[in-house]
Design a protein around this motif. Structure first.
Motif, short mmCIF file in Angstrom:
data_model
loop_
_atom_site.label_atom_id
_atom_site.label_comp_id
_atom_site.label_asym_id
_atom_site.label_seq_id
_atom_site.Cartn_x
_atom_site.Cartn_y
_atom_site.Cartn_z
N ASN A 627 2.95 -2.10 -32.98
CA ASN A 627 1.87 -1.41 -32.28
C ASN A 627 1.68 -1.94 -30.86
N ASP A 628 1.49 -3.26 -30.76
CA ASP A 628 1.28 -3.85 -29.43
C ASP A 628 2.55 -3.82 -28.60
N LEU A 629 3.71 -4.04 -29.21
CA LEU A 629 4.93 -4.03 -28.42
C LEU A 629 5.15 -2.67 -27.78
N THR A 630 4.95 -1.60 -28.54
CA THR A 630 5.08 -0.26 -27.97
C THR A 630 4.06 -0.04 -26.87
N GLN A 631 2.84 -0.48 -27.11
CA GLN A 631 1.77 -0.30 -26.13
C GLN A 631 2.08 -1.02 -24.83
N TYR A 632 2.57 -2.25 -24.92
CA TYR A 632 2.86 -3.03 -23.72
C TYR A 632 4.13 -2.56 -23.01
N LEU A 633 5.14 -2.18 -23.78
CA LEU A 633 6.39 -1.72 -23.15
C LEU A 633 6.19 -0.42 -22.38
N LEU A 634 5.37 0.48 -22.95
CA LEU A 634 5.16 1.79 -22.33
C LEU A 634 3.92 1.84 -21.45
N ALA A 635 3.17 0.73 -21.38
CA ALA A 635 1.93 0.68 -20.59
C ALA A 635 1.00 1.81 -20.99
N VAL A 636 0.80 1.98 -22.31
CA VAL A 636 -0.02 3.07 -22.84
C VAL A 636 -1.06 2.49 -23.80
N ASP A 637 -2.33 2.78 -23.53
CA ASP A 637 -3.41 2.42 -24.46
C ASP A 637 -3.47 3.50 -25.53
N ARG A 638 -3.11 3.16 -26.75
CA ARG A 638 -3.03 4.17 -27.81
C ARG A 638 -4.40 4.68 -28.23
N ASN A 640 -6.55 5.71 -25.95
CA ASN A 640 -6.96 6.57 -24.84
C ASN A 640 -6.35 7.96 -25.04
N ALA A 641 -7.22 8.94 -25.29
CA ALA A 641 -6.74 10.29 -25.59
C ALA A 641 -5.93 10.90 -24.45
N ARG A 642 -6.22 10.48 -23.20
CA ARG A 642 -5.51 11.07 -22.06
C ARG A 642 -4.03 10.72 -22.04
N VAL A 643 -3.67 9.57 -22.59
CA VAL A 643 -2.27 9.15 -22.54
C VAL A 643 -1.67 8.95 -23.93
N ALA A 644 -2.43 9.35 -24.96
CA ALA A 644 -1.97 9.10 -26.34
C ALA A 644 -0.61 9.74 -26.61
N ASP A 645 -0.33 10.87 -25.97
CA ASP A 645 0.94 11.55 -26.21
C ASP A 645 2.13 10.72 -25.73
N LEU A 646 1.87 9.76 -24.82
CA LEU A 646 2.96 8.93 -24.30
C LEU A 646 3.28 7.75 -25.20
N TYR A 647 2.38 7.48 -26.16
CA TYR A 647 2.59 6.37 -27.09
C TYR A 647 3.56 6.83 -28.17
N ASP A 648 4.78 6.34 -28.10
CA ASP A 648 5.82 6.80 -29.02
C ASP A 648 6.78 5.66 -29.30
N TYR A 649 6.75 5.14 -30.54
CA TYR A 649 7.61 4.01 -30.87
C TYR A 649 9.07 4.41 -31.04
N LEU A 650 9.39 5.71 -30.95
CA LEU A 650 10.80 6.11 -30.92
C LEU A 650 11.29 6.34 -29.50
#
Length: 759
Positions: A627-638, A640-650
């Motif tokens: 969870n955190d690794l994806t969040q930090y690598l992609l600079a996306v707060d999961r 935050n609804a505005r950028v939630a679509d960018l949170y993707d561990y694939l």
């Protein structure tokens, strides 16, 4: 101009509905830009046309009648190009369209800008002038700013049903989707039961009293009644929750102590304020203090204070709580759900929870996860007061709530729920079986725990160990740091429950979205601040007590693994290992015969990925926190609804990082596991197995699906799929490729609901 923008924004935000907001916009913009016409055209997707919805300057009778295709006229040109267009001589432009009913032929100049929300063109905002006028950059900037303001208003109106979705009686015209935040996993279909506040503190007036004694007695009686209610609700949940989970109700009782909220109310009453007014004043002050705190967890306590305040007021007013009828398949909906509300619903009727406010850290979300009830929180656009009695679909995996679902969507989600039921039904045959692929590869499936209630579900699902015990959960349910003996008892219960299977206990991981109420941390950017190992290394007195308790709890069991969170470099690991060995040596000297437990490192920040080999050399094992690794690598707060679509561990970058970590661990001959949402996704689990992870740790809810899927394929096929997607640079393509491949194998029934449900 700035003051004008601020004034218009305030008026628009205060408008009662969309037509009122549009009217304000066109009137104010026309004046502000000193133009002859200002109009708003909204895009109607069903007809693929732009419809005139508001105007100041054109014939008002044209509103709702004049429309044009998306490829017609200057409005269509602005919309199709999704950019601002300025024309000094609009009449002679080849795209100009003439509508006699608007009187448009008299206007020479044109300035139009698209109204865009989340990449979707919602409409066009237009300004026109009789004579030729060269609109300058300032004019364009002002209109773009107003269109941005209007986009939020229109999007909100779409969501709340002002345009479509709900009629005036609150019944659905057609299906509508509202986006929130996943609170507890699962899907549910049912009937909404709306819980309204039991009393309205906001309307209580100030009133002086000359009989302070009577007011104190009234408040004391209300206080005892609410305490009795809380104890009764806690007892009612006794069979569903262990003491550690029910301790959340102790937080309520502590707030009612004379040293807390109750004491403040008594002090105000003694100053001459009547009990109801004193309660309103104190609750308001407490709520404001909590709501202005930077920490997410502390802000969540504001909802607890409000709930207690309403309950106290109801007794002071001799008011009665709502008389609610709970039908089968009840989905409980409220502005702010509380643990007490959850406890009042018969368990056999409750299938889901929806809270307009709140977060993953709210008490009700914690309890919902412990009880396995699908939950959505932070559904801020949901018009909850108009939902009572209507049909809902709740998607606790992705945070979606559907009102008045179509027959197709109902069928699709019914299949999801039924498939989950069948998989769980098949659990008896899978429980005692290891996760072994068709070609003989064994991949242990472990669980994430934190609450004692997690233990029974994990054992029912055949977990082969605990990959992540979140020790901070127990700390969050207390009013102070637990003593060493109290921690020994908590940890011993977990270790004994799973013995001889391994139990991986993460040291205190607070900060970020997990602060403690009695250890407040105020930071502007908590996710990049003082959290995890950084706190405990700065407070060795806390760290040593916890590590001693963990090791002491493992005496005679020796199935403890210690995991260190938020490690960003070898220096932190070195410092932590020094303290752990010190704690172990102390216990040996005190006469405890206990082995030194394996110590592992969580890989959850990018720096740890690049130093994975060095960390693996020093540690006994590695564990990726997906969870955190994806969040930090992609600079996306999961969250935050505005950028939630960018949170993707694939995402390809995440997959590349994971492969590097596995290679580093294997090069040093160390085990490597992974925990988090990714490990519990059956599709992602295929890739993780192919990468070489030695175990996967997940929420126990997901374990049956992952086991079912991996037992029906070969490691070789998984490796072929990993090789295929490794050359792809688009996460959407990776998702579709995997879903298609697994579907062709007849394994589609355990795919992520987003993959199988078409919305």
């Amino acid at each position: 101009m700035l003051n004008m923008l601020r004034t218009i924004s305030q008026e628009v935000n205060a408008a009662k509905d969309l037509p009122a907001a549009l009217t304000i916009i066109v009137k104010q913009v026309r004046v502000a830009m000193n133009s002859h016409v200002c109009s708003v055209y909204l895009y109607e997707a069903e007809q693929d046309r732009y419809l005139l919805m508001a105007t100041e300057g054109l014939n008002k009778r044209a509103v709702g009648k004049v429309s044009m295709s998306s490829n017609e006229g200057l409005v269509g040109l602005v919309g199709s190009r999704a950019e601002t267009i300025t024309l000094e001589d609009a009449v002679n432009h080849p795209k100009f369209l003439y509508f006699p009913e608007t009187g448009e032929e008299r206007y020479a100049s044109f300035l139009g800008t698209p109204i865009i929300h989340h990449r979707q063109v919602l409409g066009v905002l237009v300004v026109q002038q009789k004579e030729r006028r060269q609109f300058d950059e300032g004019d364009e900037a002002f209109l773009v700013t107003m269109s941005a303001q209007l986009s939020g208003v229109i999007a909100h109106a779409e969501a709340t049903g002002s345009i479509r979705g709900l009629d005036q009686q609150g019944k659905g015209i057609q299906e509508a989707r509202f986006v929130g935040v996943p609170g507890a996993p699962g899907a549910a279909l049912g009937t909404a039961v709306v819980v309204l506040p039991i009393a309205d503190l906001d309307v209580v007036p100030d009133k002086t009293t000359g009989d302070i004694t009577t007011q104190l007695e009234l408040f004391s009686s209300a206080l005892e009644s609410v305490r009795a209610d809380i104890r009764s609700l806690s007892a009612r949940l006794a069979k569903r929750l262990r003491p550690q989970e029910r301790a959340l109700f102790d937080v309520y009782l502590m707030m009612l102590e004379h040293t807390a909220l109750a004491g403040d109310v008594i002090a105000v009453i003694r100053q001459g304020q009547w009990a109801q007014g004193a309660l309103r004043q104190v609750v308001s002050e407490h709520v404001q203090r909590f709501e202005h705190m930077d920490d997410d967890y502390l802000r969540e306590r504001a909802s607890d204070v409000k709930d207690l305040g309403r309950r106290l007021l109801a007794y002071l007013q001799q008011g009665q709580q709502q008389t609610l009828v709970y039908p089968d398949n009840t989905i409980l909906v409220s502005e702010e759900l509380s643990p007490a509300m959850l406890g009042e619903v018969p368990r056999d009727k409750l299938v889901g929870l929806v809270s307009v406010l709140g977060s993953r850290n709210s008490h009700v979300a914690i309890l919902a996860r412990a009880m396995g009830i699908p939950t959505v929180v932070a559904a801020v656009d949901l018009p909850y007061t108009r939902l009572d009695g209507i049909e809902l679909i709740l998607d606790g995996y992705h945070g979606d709530v559907f009102t008045n679902p179509s027959a197709l969507l109902r069928q699709q989600y019914s299949e999801v729920v039924e498939e989950e039921r069948l998989i769980n039904k098949d659990l008896d045959s899978l429980r005692s079986l290891p996760c072994i692929t068709l070609d003989g590869h064994h991949l242990p499936l472990w669980v994430n725990t934190g609450l004692i209630a997690d233990v029974q579900r994990a054992q029912q699902r055949g977990a082969e160990g605990v990959g992540l015990y979140r020790s901070e959960v127990a700390f969050m349910g207390t009013s102070r740091f637990p003593s060493e003996s109290e921690q020994v008892q908590m940890y011993r219960e977990q270790l004994q429950a799973f013995h001889p299977l391994p139990v991986t206990m993460r040291t205190l991981d607070i900060g970020g979205d997990k602060p403690l109420s009695y250890f407040p941390i105020k930071e502007s950017n908590p996710y990049l601040g003082w959290r995890g190992i950084r706190i405990t290394l700065d407070h060795p007195e806390i760290f040593l007590v916890q590590v001693r308790a963990m090791i002491k709890a493992s005496v005679g069991l020796n199935n403890l693994h210690i995991l260190l969170p938020m490690i960003s470099g070898v220096h932190e690991l070195d410092d932590a290992q020094h303290l752990i060995h010190r704690a172990w040596a102390e216990l040996i000297n005190e006469g405890f015969a206990v082995q030194m437990p394996p110590v592992g490192v969580m890989i959850e920040v990018p720096s740890a990925v690049y130093q994975a080999r060095e960390l693996a050399r020093m540690a006994d094992f590695l564990s990726v926190g997906s969870n955190d690794l994806t969040q930090y690598l992609l600079a996306v707060d999961r969250n935050n609804a505005r950028v939630a679509d960018l949170y993707d561990y694939l995402h390809p970058a995440v997959l590349m990082a994971l492969k590097e970590v596995v290679s580093a661990a294997q090069a040093e001959g160390k085990k490597v596991s992974i925990c988090g949402e990714m490990a519990g996704d059956p599709v992602a689990a295929v890739l993780l197995m192919a990468m070489g992870f030695d175990s996967l740790s997940m929420n126990s809810t997901h374990l049956p699906k992952v086991k079912w899927l991996l037992r029906k394929m070969t490691l070789q096929h998984a490796q072929e799929l990993l090789s295929e997607v490794s050359s792809m640079d688009n996460p959407e393509l990776i998702h579709s490729t995997l879903n298609l491949a697994l579907g062709n194998l007849g394994l589609s029934k355990v795919l992520n609901p987003v993959s199988s449900v078409q919305t």
